[in-house]
Design an enzyme around this catalytic site. Sequence first.
Site, mmCIF file in Angstrom:
data_model
loop_
_atom_site.group_PDB
_atom_site.id
_atom_site.type_symbol
_atom_site.label_atom_id
_atom_site.label_comp_id
_atom_site.label_asym_id
_atom_site.label_seq_id
_atom_site.Cartn_x
_atom_site.Cartn_y
_atom_site.Cartn_z
ATOM 1 C CG ASP A 11 -2.008 -1.107 1.150
ATOM 2 O OD1 ASP A 11 -1.980 -1.903 0.205
ATOM 3 O OD2 ASP A 11 -2.841 -1.182 2.072
ATOM 4 C CG HIS A 48 -15.036 0.166 1.678
ATOM 5 N ND1 HIS A 48 -14.481 -0.131 2.904
ATOM 6 C CD2 HIS A 48 -15.057 -0.998 0.980
ATOM 7 C CE1 HIS A 48 -14.175 -1.431 2.930
ATOM 8 N NE2 HIS A 48 -14.507 -1.970 1.773
ATOM 9 C CE LYS A 77 -4.127 -4.321 1.148
ATOM 10 N NZ LYS A 77 -4.835 -3.252 1.880
ATOM 11 C CG HIS A 105 -11.302 1.086 0.277
ATOM 12 N ND1 HIS A 105 -11.415 -0.210 0.723
ATOM 13 C CD2 HIS A 105 -10.321 1.652 1.045
ATOM 14 C CE1 HIS A 105 -10.556 -0.414 1.704
ATOM 15 N NE2 HIS A 105 -9.867 0.693 1.915
ATOM 16 C CB CYS A 146 -2.171 -3.017 5.172
ATOM 17 S SG CYS A 146 -3.893 -2.457 5.047
ATOM 18 C CG HIS A 199 -8.469 5.177 2.985
ATOM 19 N ND1 HIS A 199 -9.446 4.919 3.923
ATOM 20 C CD2 HIS A 199 -7.913 3.977 2.698
ATOM 21 C CE1 HIS A 199 -9.467 3.632 4.195
ATOM 22 N NE2 HIS A 199 -8.553 3.016 3.460
ATOM 23 C CG ASP A 216 -6.561 0.037 1.153
ATOM 24 O OD1 ASP A 216 -6.902 -1.134 1.394
ATOM 25 O OD2 ASP A 216 -6.940 1.012 1.834
HETATM 26 C C1 VGL Z 1 -4.656 0.636 5.707
HETATM 27 C C2 VGL Z 1 -6.232 1.532 7.099
HETATM 28 C C3 VGL Z 1 -7.191 1.427 6.119
HETATM 29 C C4 VGL Z 1 -3.228 0.215 5.519
HETATM 30 C C5 VGL Z 1 -5.596 0.516 4.712
HETATM 31 O O1 VGL Z 1 -2.762 0.152 4.356
HETATM 32 O O2 VGL Z 1 -2.551 -0.062 6.537
HETATM 33 N N1 VGL Z 1 -4.981 1.122 6.899
HETATM 34 N N2 VGL Z 1 -6.861 0.910 4.926
HETATM 35 ZN ZN ZN Z 2 -8.269 0.980 3.369
#
Ligand code: VGL
Ligand code: ZN
Length: 197
Positions: free
Chosen positions: A8, A52, A106, A48, A151, A81, A46
């Site tokens: 990410d 979401h 994801k 979404h 993550c 985000h 990430d």
């Molecule tokens: C993440 C919060 C929400 C991450 C992703 O990449 O750690 N944290 N979505």
């Molecule tokens: Zn996320």
Amino acid sequence: MHALLVIDVQNDFCNGGALAVAGGDNIVAGINTLMGRFDAVVLTQDWHPAGHSSFASSHAAKAPYDMMQMPYGPQVLWPDHCIQGTVGASFHPVLETDRADLVIRKGYNPAIDSYSAFFENDHKTPTGLEGYLRTRGITDLTLVGLALDFCVNYSAVDAAQLGFAVTVNTDLCRAIDLNGSLAEARKAMTGAGVTLR
Ligand code: VGL
Ligand code: ZN
């Protein structure tokens, strides 16, 4: 066979992003340098849909960083985000994405968050990454990226439980550190047999 799994490294988790992780930008150059030392490079993204269920804005009377009970367990509610197709969801511009063998997305299921690169937050629905790695003969994984306590942590623990030999290079990670989440994550990873260095 040893793969580098880059978690990410996206604009929304870097300086000025919607869910900026302090120092996120500072790991990108080091990750680029590491890429050449592995048999395979996999990036996660990430990804979404707008609205979401992990977004605080999707729930009445909830604010970012509140907790909510979901059918699959407790869930932190985040600022909006990494919405599909936005600049925030794009990889950091300095990340050498052309060197990736695979990009795995994801968090696209509107009802379930997915911190881990292997399973959604119900801990059952696979992303397909395990099959990809196994069919390529990969046994060892090194993880880097954002965020260390979410993550990266969930991905590392799942990978270790699946039987991969897992190292997290913490110098090339940065954490959100929400209510002690970093200390908890370190404990979870160590307990699962992940090597932190
Ligand atoms: C993440 C919060 C929400 C991450 C992703 O990449 O750690 N944290 N979505
Ligand atoms: Zn996320």
